[in-house]
Motif scaffolding. Structure first.
Motif, short mmCIF file in Angstrom:
data_model
loop_
_atom_site.label_atom_id
_atom_site.label_comp_id
_atom_site.label_asym_id
_atom_site.label_seq_id
_atom_site.Cartn_x
_atom_site.Cartn_y
_atom_site.Cartn_z
N ASP A 112 43.41 12.32 -34.42
CA ASP A 112 44.12 13.55 -34.06
C ASP A 112 45.62 13.28 -33.88
OD1 ASP A 112 41.72 14.93 -34.10
OD2 ASP A 112 41.38 14.68 -31.94
N TYR A 113 45.92 12.19 -33.18
CA TYR A 113 47.32 11.84 -32.92
C TYR A 113 48.08 11.58 -34.22
CZ TYR A 113 51.09 8.53 -31.81
OH TYR A 113 52.28 7.85 -31.74
N GLU A 114 47.47 10.83 -35.13
CA GLU A 114 48.15 10.51 -36.38
C GLU A 114 48.31 11.75 -37.25
OE1 GLU A 114 46.06 7.19 -38.08
OE2 GLU A 114 47.14 5.75 -36.83
N ALA A 115 47.37 12.70 -37.15
CA ALA A 115 47.53 13.95 -37.89
C ALA A 115 48.73 14.74 -37.35
CB ALA A 115 46.26 14.79 -37.77
N LEU A 116 48.97 14.66 -36.04
CA LEU A 116 50.11 15.36 -35.44
C LEU A 116 51.44 14.79 -35.94
CD1 LEU A 116 49.06 15.72 -31.67
CD2 LEU A 116 49.30 17.57 -33.33
N ILE A 117 51.53 13.46 -36.00
CA ILE A 117 52.82 12.83 -36.30
C ILE A 117 53.02 12.53 -37.78
CG2 ILE A 117 52.85 11.79 -34.01
CD1 ILE A 117 52.22 9.09 -35.36
N LEU A 118 52.00 12.77 -38.60
CA LEU A 118 52.08 12.42 -40.03
C LEU A 118 53.32 13.02 -40.71
CD1 LEU A 118 50.88 11.07 -42.52
CD2 LEU A 118 49.47 13.12 -42.87
N PRO A 119 53.65 14.31 -40.52
CA PRO A 119 54.85 14.84 -41.19
C PRO A 119 56.13 14.10 -40.78
CG PRO A 119 53.47 16.64 -40.40
CD PRO A 119 52.91 15.38 -39.81
N LEU A 120 56.23 13.70 -39.51
CA LEU A 120 57.42 12.99 -39.06
C LEU A 120 57.50 11.61 -39.69
CD1 LEU A 120 57.50 13.86 -35.23
CD2 LEU A 120 58.76 14.93 -37.11
N VAL A 121 56.38 10.90 -39.74
CA VAL A 121 56.38 9.56 -40.33
C VAL A 121 56.68 9.63 -41.82
CG1 VAL A 121 55.01 7.48 -40.74
CG2 VAL A 121 54.80 8.68 -38.57
N GLU A 122 56.08 10.61 -42.49
CA GLU A 122 56.34 10.75 -43.93
C GLU A 122 57.80 11.07 -44.21
OE1 GLU A 122 53.46 13.67 -45.15
OE2 GLU A 122 52.08 12.12 -45.89
N SER A 123 58.45 11.78 -43.28
CA SER A 123 59.86 12.11 -43.49
C SER A 123 60.74 10.87 -43.49
CB SER A 123 60.34 13.09 -42.41
OG SER A 123 60.45 12.46 -41.15
N THR A 124 60.30 9.79 -42.83
CA THR A 124 61.10 8.56 -42.82
C THR A 124 61.12 7.89 -44.18
OG1 THR A 124 59.25 7.10 -42.17
CG2 THR A 124 60.48 8.20 -40.40
N LEU A 125 60.14 8.20 -45.03
CA LEU A 125 60.11 7.58 -46.36
C LEU A 125 61.28 8.05 -47.22
CD1 LEU A 125 56.30 7.68 -47.20
CD2 LEU A 125 57.64 5.82 -46.20
N ASP A 126 61.82 9.25 -46.92
CA ASP A 126 63.01 9.70 -47.64
C ASP A 126 64.19 8.77 -47.38
OD1 ASP A 126 61.59 11.88 -48.59
OD2 ASP A 126 62.22 13.20 -46.95
N SER A 127 64.31 8.32 -46.12
CA SER A 127 65.38 7.38 -45.78
C SER A 127 65.15 6.02 -46.43
CB SER A 127 65.48 7.23 -44.26
OG SER A 127 65.88 8.44 -43.65
N VAL A 128 63.88 5.61 -46.52
CA VAL A 128 63.57 4.35 -47.19
C VAL A 128 64.00 4.41 -48.65
CG1 VAL A 128 61.69 2.85 -47.95
CG2 VAL A 128 61.66 3.79 -45.63
N THR A 129 63.66 5.51 -49.32
CA THR A 129 64.04 5.68 -50.72
C THR A 129 65.55 5.70 -50.88
OG1 THR A 129 62.01 6.91 -51.17
CG2 THR A 129 63.82 7.18 -52.73
N LYS A 130 66.24 6.43 -50.00
CA LYS A 130 67.69 6.53 -50.08
C LYS A 130 68.36 5.17 -49.86
CE LYS A 130 71.73 8.59 -50.18
NZ LYS A 130 72.30 9.05 -51.47
N VAL A 157 52.20 4.01 -39.05
CA VAL A 157 53.51 3.62 -39.58
C VAL A 157 53.36 2.45 -40.55
CG1 VAL A 157 55.77 2.69 -38.98
CG2 VAL A 157 54.74 4.47 -37.55
N ALA A 158 52.65 1.42 -40.14
CA ALA A 158 52.47 0.25 -41.01
C ALA A 158 51.69 0.61 -42.27
CB ALA A 158 51.76 -0.87 -40.25
N ARG A 159 50.67 1.48 -42.13
CA ARG A 159 49.86 1.85 -43.30
C ARG A 159 50.69 2.60 -44.33
NH1 ARG A 159 46.01 3.84 -39.69
NH2 ARG A 159 46.30 5.95 -40.52
N ILE A 160 51.48 3.56 -43.88
CA ILE A 160 52.28 4.36 -44.82
C ILE A 160 53.35 3.49 -45.48
CG2 ILE A 160 54.05 6.15 -44.87
CD1 ILE A 160 52.30 7.93 -43.32
N LEU A 161 53.96 2.60 -44.71
CA LEU A 161 54.96 1.71 -45.30
C LEU A 161 54.34 0.78 -46.34
CD1 LEU A 161 57.48 0.47 -42.58
CD2 LEU A 161 57.97 1.63 -44.72
#
Length: 426
Positions: A112-130, A157-161
């Protein structure tokens, strides 16, 4: 190196090049309004919604003390969910309404917690790409991913990265202390002192348990479920969720292994125990498995039935010691037994080849059979490091033969040939 820094209130990602004594920041990008506090806010809102549904009281505006307690409870829940799959939030007498104390109690799951924060964590990938684009690099140019900041303890965080970069982030640097550690190293160098190495206690092995799952695309009962990952800073405690497999199941065997392979037969058993007298229920029962490893190498494994909190544990001394001769022999035996059921290798060096074996003895497949038998015969003359390498190469050859992966087979055969040449030349 990619440095992913997700702290309490800000986020930054940097691409760093290091050569000799020179460290250069090639590019940076981030969001100075994103951090662990935003994770806390989402959990706090979830708690407030639950309280409002239960008691028809909105805590957000007219109850500053209660709202402060909600925020503190949210932060504690976030920290606990980094190590455990569930946490129960209890806050007694948050408010008194009509002379009646109103309490909060809610169980949150990591899912449940990871579902709540998933959009925020995914948004960090834009900065990684940039950052990668600004540095003129691609993910294939990155040879290490470093996590900084307490919010990176969240497993999501580690999984998405890892999915984005294609590389598992390093676990051997303490995310809460690495900035202070780096500042200390820099200060020492500026003061004219030499700083060669900074020692960090980490676990040299991965520890986990046996479970039902997929191995090589097939469902079986010998999958290795990792709980404590190699190179994680010590001391460390992690808990994962498992389920019983049969209706009204009353006991669970807990088998603990050390290793990296997804198949437990290629890893080293370190202990086992049984938790009995479970509550017989028709649906799968939730079993929590908690592992704790300290800096002295003492591993404590606890199995807990979630619905009753019934538990049993085992303590394993010297869990971080290297494999001894007997354990290596046992590993060789298990590998030989695996090959014994395979068409390309019977594990019997004295018997004549079967018709099926004769059909595959041409070319590289024939080399594979011969080299596997040859390496088995040399096992007793090898040092521990060479034995571990030989066992790993035998596993790679078996997988390549089963998957008809000629390129992987050639690569593993070449490495095994070099190892055998080295051993025989001693």
């Amino acid at each position: 190196m990619l440095v992913y820094d997700l702290g309490g209130g800000t986020f930054d990602v940097s691409i760093i090049a290091m050569e000799s004594e020179v460290t250069e920041v090639l590019a940076s990008h981030g969001n100075n309004h994103l951090g662990g506090d935003d994770f806390d806010a989402l959990i706090a809102e979830r708690l407030a919604q639950h309280f409002e549904q239960e008691h028809d009281i909105n805590l957000r505006h007219d109850y500053p003390v209660a709202w402060s307690r909600i925020w503190r409870a949210a932060e504690e829940a976030k920290i606990k969910l980094s190590e455990a799959p569930f946490v129960t939030v209890r806050e007694e007498t948050l408010v008194i309404s009509n002379g009646i104390p109103r309490h909060l109690e809610l169980e949150l799951s990591r899912q449940d917690y990871e579902a709540l924060i998933l959009p925020l964590v995914e948004s960090t990938l834009d900065s990684v790409t940039k950052a990668l684009q600004d540095a003129g690099k691609t993910t294939s140019d990155i040879n290490a991913v470093l996590l900084v900041g307490g919010a990176t303890r969240t497993p999501l965080v580690a999984r998405i990265l890892e999915e984005r970069i294609g590389m598992e982030p390093r676990q051997d640097i303490h995310p809460d202390l690495c900035v202070a550690l780096g500042a200390g190293v820099l200060a020492s160098r500026l003061a004219g002192h030499d700083v060669d190495r900074v020692l960090v206690d980490v676990t040299p092995y991965t520890f986990g348990v046996r479970c039902i799952g997929e191995v090589d695309g097939r469902t079986c009962d010998h999958r290795f479920a990792k709980i404590l990952h190699r190179n994680a800073p010590l001391p460390i405690t992690r808990t994962e969720l498992f389920y019983t497999t049969c209706p009204y199941q009353k006991a669970v065997d807990v088998e603990i292994f050390q290793g990296e392979d997804e198949d437990i037969y290629n890893n080293i058993p370190v202990g086992k125990f049984i938790i009995e007298d479970l509550k017989p229920v028709p649906e799968p029962s939730e079993i929590l498995c908690r592992m704790a490893l300290d800096i002295n190498g003492i591993l404590t494994v606890t199995a807990i039935e979630k619905c009753t909190q019934k538990s049993k544990h085992i303590t394993i001394e010297n869990a971080m010691r290297p494999m001894d001769e007997g354990e290596l022999a046992e590993a060789r035996k298990r590998i030989a037994e695996l090959y014994a059921s395979d068409v390309v290798y019977t594990g019997d060096t004295e018997s004549d080849d079967t018709e099926e074996e004769k059909e595959i003895t041409a070319g590289e497949h024939g080399d594979a059979v011969a080299l596997m038998k040859r390496s088995e015969a040399l096992m007793d003359t090898m040092h521990d490091e060479d034995k571990e390498e030989a066992i790993e190469l035998l596993e790679q050859i078996k997988d390549a033969l089963e998957g008809d992966d000629e390129e992987a087979l050639r690569e593993a055969l070449d490495k095994l040939k070099e190892l055998i040449f080295y051993i025989e030349g001693k």
